[in-house]
Design a protein around this motif. Structure first.
Motif, PDB file in Angstrom:
ATOM      1  N   GLY A   1     -14.067  17.535  29.640  1.00  0.00           N
ATOM      2  CA  GLY A   1     -14.752  18.384  28.683  1.00  0.00           C
ATOM      3  C   GLY A   1     -13.805  19.268  27.898  1.00  0.00           C
ATOM      4  N   SER A   2     -12.584  19.403  28.353  1.00  0.00           N
ATOM      5  CA  SER A   2     -11.665  20.359  27.744  1.00  0.00           C
ATOM      6  C   SER A   2     -11.306  20.006  26.315  1.00  0.00           C
ATOM      7  CB  SER A   2     -10.391  20.454  28.587  1.00  0.00           C
ATOM      8  OG  SER A   2     -10.689  20.991  29.855  1.00  0.00           O
ATOM      9  N   ALA A   3     -10.572  20.907  25.716  1.00  0.00           N
ATOM     10  CA  ALA A   3     -10.359  20.861  24.278  1.00  0.00           C
ATOM     11  C   ALA A   3      -9.710  19.560  23.790  1.00  0.00           C
ATOM     12  CB  ALA A   3      -9.502  22.038  23.862  1.00  0.00           C
ATOM     13  N   ARG A   4      -8.591  19.209  24.384  1.00  0.00           N
ATOM     14  CA  ARG A   4      -7.789  18.108  23.840  1.00  0.00           C
ATOM     15  C   ARG A   4      -8.572  16.817  23.694  1.00  0.00           C
ATOM     16  NH1 ARG A   4      -3.958  20.926  21.511  1.00  0.00           N
ATOM     17  NH2 ARG A   4      -3.376  22.632  22.885  1.00  0.00           N
ATOM     18  N   LYS A   5      -8.205  16.097  22.682  1.00  0.00           N
ATOM     19  CA  LYS A   5      -8.856  14.821  22.389  1.00  0.00           C
ATOM     20  C   LYS A   5      -8.559  13.790  23.477  1.00  0.00           C
ATOM     21  CE  LYS A   5      -4.825  14.617  19.554  1.00  0.00           C
ATOM     22  NZ  LYS A   5      -4.198  14.597  18.240  1.00  0.00           N
ATOM     23  N   ALA A   6      -9.196  13.946  24.616  1.00  0.00           N
ATOM     24  CA  ALA A   6      -9.014  12.965  25.680  1.00  0.00           C
ATOM     25  C   ALA A   6      -9.778  11.703  25.305  1.00  0.00           C
ATOM     26  CB  ALA A   6      -9.537  13.524  26.998  1.00  0.00           C
ATOM     27  N   PRO A   7      -9.208  10.550  25.593  1.00  0.00           N
ATOM     28  CA  PRO A   7      -9.945   9.312  25.336  1.00  0.00           C
ATOM     29  C   PRO A   7     -11.177   9.281  26.253  1.00  0.00           C
ATOM     30  CG  PRO A   7      -7.984   8.882  26.649  1.00  0.00           C
ATOM     31  CD  PRO A   7      -7.914  10.306  26.229  1.00  0.00           C
ATOM     32  N   ARG A   8     -12.293   8.841  25.753  1.00  0.00           N
ATOM     33  CA  ARG A   8     -13.527   8.941  26.536  1.00  0.00           C
ATOM     34  C   ARG A   8     -14.040   7.587  26.972  1.00  0.00           C
ATOM     35  NH1 ARG A   8     -15.278  13.636  23.162  1.00  0.00           N
ATOM     36  NH2 ARG A   8     -14.098  15.306  24.167  1.00  0.00           N
ATOM     37  N   SER A   9     -14.353   7.509  28.250  1.00  0.00           N
ATOM     38  CA  SER A   9     -14.912   6.278  28.799  1.00  0.00           C
ATOM     39  C   SER A   9     -16.349   6.114  28.329  1.00  0.00           C
ATOM     40  CB  SER A   9     -14.871   6.323  30.322  1.00  0.00           C
ATOM     41  OG  SER A   9     -15.829   7.263  30.777  1.00  0.00           O
ATOM     42  N   ARG A  10     -16.897   4.925  28.599  1.00  0.00           N
ATOM     43  CA  ARG A  10     -18.300   4.695  28.254  1.00  0.00           C
ATOM     44  C   ARG A  10     -19.185   5.733  28.921  1.00  0.00           C
ATOM     45  NH1 ARG A  10     -16.674  -0.129  29.025  1.00  0.00           N
ATOM     46  NH2 ARG A  10     -17.494  -0.383  31.120  1.00  0.00           N
ATOM     47  N   ILE A  11     -18.943   5.950  30.229  1.00  0.00           N
ATOM     48  CA  ILE A  11     -19.765   6.891  30.984  1.00  0.00           C
ATOM     49  C   ILE A  11     -19.693   8.287  30.381  1.00  0.00           C
ATOM     50  CG2 ILE A  11     -20.057   7.997  33.224  1.00  0.00           C
ATOM     51  CD1 ILE A  11     -19.160   5.509  34.564  1.00  0.00           C
ATOM     52  N   GLN A  12     -18.489   8.683  30.009  1.00  0.00           N
ATOM     53  CA  GLN A  12     -18.345  10.017  29.425  1.00  0.00           C
ATOM     54  C   GLN A  12     -19.107  10.147  28.118  1.00  0.00           C
ATOM     55  OE1 GLN A  12     -14.644  12.043  29.151  1.00  0.00           O
ATOM     56  NE2 GLN A  12     -13.884  11.177  31.064  1.00  0.00           N
ATOM     57  N   THR A  13     -18.919   9.173  27.241  1.00  0.00           N
ATOM     58  CA  THR A  13     -19.617   9.242  25.958  1.00  0.00           C
ATOM     59  C   THR A  13     -21.120   9.317  26.181  1.00  0.00           C
ATOM     60  OG1 THR A  13     -18.026   7.479  25.521  1.00  0.00           O
ATOM     61  CG2 THR A  13     -19.315   8.296  23.660  1.00  0.00           C
ATOM     62  N   ARG A  14     -21.587   8.468  27.103  1.00  0.00           N
ATOM     63  CA  ARG A  14     -23.021   8.419  27.356  1.00  0.00           C
ATOM     64  C   ARG A  14     -23.526   9.739  27.942  1.00  0.00           C
ATOM     65  NH1 ARG A  14     -24.026   6.907  32.089  1.00  0.00           N
ATOM     66  NH2 ARG A  14     -26.139   6.977  32.957  1.00  0.00           N
ATOM     67  N   ASN A  15     -22.853  10.227  28.990  1.00  0.00           N
ATOM     68  CA  ASN A  15     -23.352  11.423  29.659  1.00  0.00           C
ATOM     69  C   ASN A  15     -23.203  12.682  28.802  1.00  0.00           C
ATOM     70  OD1 ASN A  15     -24.289  10.055  31.812  1.00  0.00           O
ATOM     71  ND2 ASN A  15     -22.699  10.718  33.263  1.00  0.00           N
ATOM     72  N   ARG A  16     -22.115  12.764  28.071  1.00  0.00           N
ATOM     73  CA  ARG A  16     -21.988  13.906  27.165  1.00  0.00           C
ATOM     74  C   ARG A  16     -23.150  13.917  26.176  1.00  0.00           C
ATOM     75  NH1 ARG A  16     -17.083  16.777  26.381  1.00  0.00           N
ATOM     76  NH2 ARG A  16     -17.584  16.971  24.167  1.00  0.00           N
ATOM     77  N   GLN A  17     -23.534  12.745  25.700  1.00  0.00           N
ATOM     78  CA  GLN A  17     -24.635  12.679  24.752  1.00  0.00           C
ATOM     79  C   GLN A  17     -25.952  13.079  25.412  1.00  0.00           C
ATOM     80  OE1 GLN A  17     -24.041  12.408  21.524  1.00  0.00           O
ATOM     81  NE2 GLN A  17     -26.176  13.105  21.494  1.00  0.00           N
ATOM     82  N   ILE A  18     -26.158  12.593  26.637  1.00  0.00           N
ATOM     83  CA  ILE A  18     -27.383  12.945  27.367  1.00  0.00           C
ATOM     84  C   ILE A  18     -27.478  14.453  27.558  1.00  0.00           C
ATOM     85  CG2 ILE A  18     -28.468  12.835  29.644  1.00  0.00           C
ATOM     86  CD1 ILE A  18     -27.579   9.946  29.850  1.00  0.00           C
ATOM     87  N   ILE A  19     -26.332  15.057  27.923  1.00  0.00           N
ATOM     88  CA  ILE A  19     -26.309  16.498  28.147  1.00  0.00           C
ATOM     89  C   ILE A  19     -26.588  17.261  26.853  1.00  0.00           C
ATOM     90  CG2 ILE A  19     -24.811  18.438  28.734  1.00  0.00           C
ATOM     91  CD1 ILE A  19     -23.394  16.490  30.720  1.00  0.00           C
TER      92      ILE A  19
END
Lengths: 216, 216
Positions: free
Chosen positions: B13-31
């Motif tokens: 979740g932190s600032a830097r542009k970390a590459p995001r996995s499928r799960i991350q993209t999905r869950n961040r969107q859900i949240i």
DNA sequence: AAGCTTCTTGACTGAATGGTCAAACTTGAT
DNA sequence: ATCAAGTTTGACCATTCAGTCAAGAAGCTT
């Protein structure tokens, strides 16, 4: 099973119409004023008793001496608000001149936005939350009044005395335009510069708008 | 005194542009979706992480795995919102036909109220709180854009291509009227009956209104 | 001044809240 | 199948919150 509990001296905030001392009248008013400030900016759940107490310059237990609960303070504010909220529309007279009447209603609402912006924001906050504490007011009192006035507007339109416009949307437009100057005042100030009153020029504009909209 | 702490692997979740996995993209969107629902009805302070977690179907610690804090979730929502908030006005073209352009702007805003009522309420909630988290956006980006478009409107008015009306109030009126259908939807529904869509008839009414207002 | 009522508050309580952490569970690349 | 990285969560912590209470201070009436 349950022992009959002895009659307990009611707290002054309680329901019954207890006669109120000078101190009570004064402090209840101070509390309601502080609470209006806080509830209208943070909503019910976002407001805290400590915040209201600080704003009122009283201790938190003292608030709860005058009102039974956070809910009770909020309820009292809403009751007082809704009691006068309908007045500007209620005055609209089916016997009067259509344009004059509608224009005067618009002006009364605009005046209320200028004079009671916190009340307007309190109302807006409630609606944004889905109006859980005002549902019966809106469904019954407000709806009946709007239906009645909409019939008059419709009659005026049918008689060719104002333009053929949907009377409900006409009323909604007056609410939207006038309350915007209260509820969105910070935005308007930031855009126009802190110098102006947010409502500067609003009356002229709205008169122009409704003159043109209503002309048959 | 303070020991140099070893570099710590950043949380996603932190600032830097970390590459995001499928799960991350999905869950961040859900949240974000759940948070939008909650923040837009209860405001920042009135919303709780437990409520957002429940709405998202995730555990509270899991939320905080994806975002650093309640504040960070809210900030992300605002950032995304403000990024697109200016678009409908930005499109307004000084080279086009005045009436067509203004009418199209009004229609775009109304469409946004229909399509993104939660975003509209989030915005309204922020303004009601005095816009503490959007001050720089409003003072800089929004103000500059409004000033620019107001100059175009003024030029149109000066050239006699639309009526001589205050360009700022014209823009405010479009905001007020269109956002009202999103922000006050519960009130409109309760008055008109649950059958209708709150925006039923709004487009026709607003077209009528602005046609008459703008005619030179 | 005495004595009663009204008003005020410091200290407290149980529940809720934002946030942490270490341990456990999944996932995906090899 | 293995293992490291990514993901999930139960248990927990400090703070804040609405609300209580008993004891003290201020008003009022005589």
């Amino acid at each position: 099973m349950t022992a009959p509990r002895p009659p307990i001296a009611e707290k002054p905030g309680s329901a019954r119409k207890a006669p109120r001392s000078r101190i009570q009248t004064r402090n209840r008013q101070i509390i309601l004023d502080a609470a209006l400030e806080v509830f209208s900016t943070h909503g019910f759940r976002g407001a805290t008793l400590d915040q209201i107490a600080a704003q009122a310059g009283l201790s938190k237990p003292n608030l709860l001496y005058y009102f039974d609960s956070k809910d009770a303070i909020h309820q009292e504010l809403l009751t007082r608000l809704l009691h006068t909220w309908l007045d500007p529309l209620r005055i609209l007279d089916a016997q009067g001149d259509p344009q004059t009447e509608i224009m005067a209603y618009m002006r009364r609402k605009l005046q209320m936005s200028q004079d009671f912006p916190r009340e307007s924001r309190l109302f807006a906050n409630e609606i944004l939350q889905g109006a859980p504490r005002m549902e019966s007011f809106i469904r019954n009192d407000l709806r009946a009044l709007v239906d009645e006035k909409a019939r008059h507007l419709q009659a005026w339109a049918d008689a060719g005395r104002i333009a053929r416009i949907d009377p409900y949307h006409l009323i909604f437009s007056i609410w939207a335009l006038t309350q915007h100057y209260a509820d969105f005042a910070p935005q308007i100030s930031m855009i126009r510069g802190e110098g102006h009153d947010p409502t500067d020029g609003a009356e002229v504009f709205l008169e122009h708008l409704y003159t043109r909209l209503l002309a048959p």
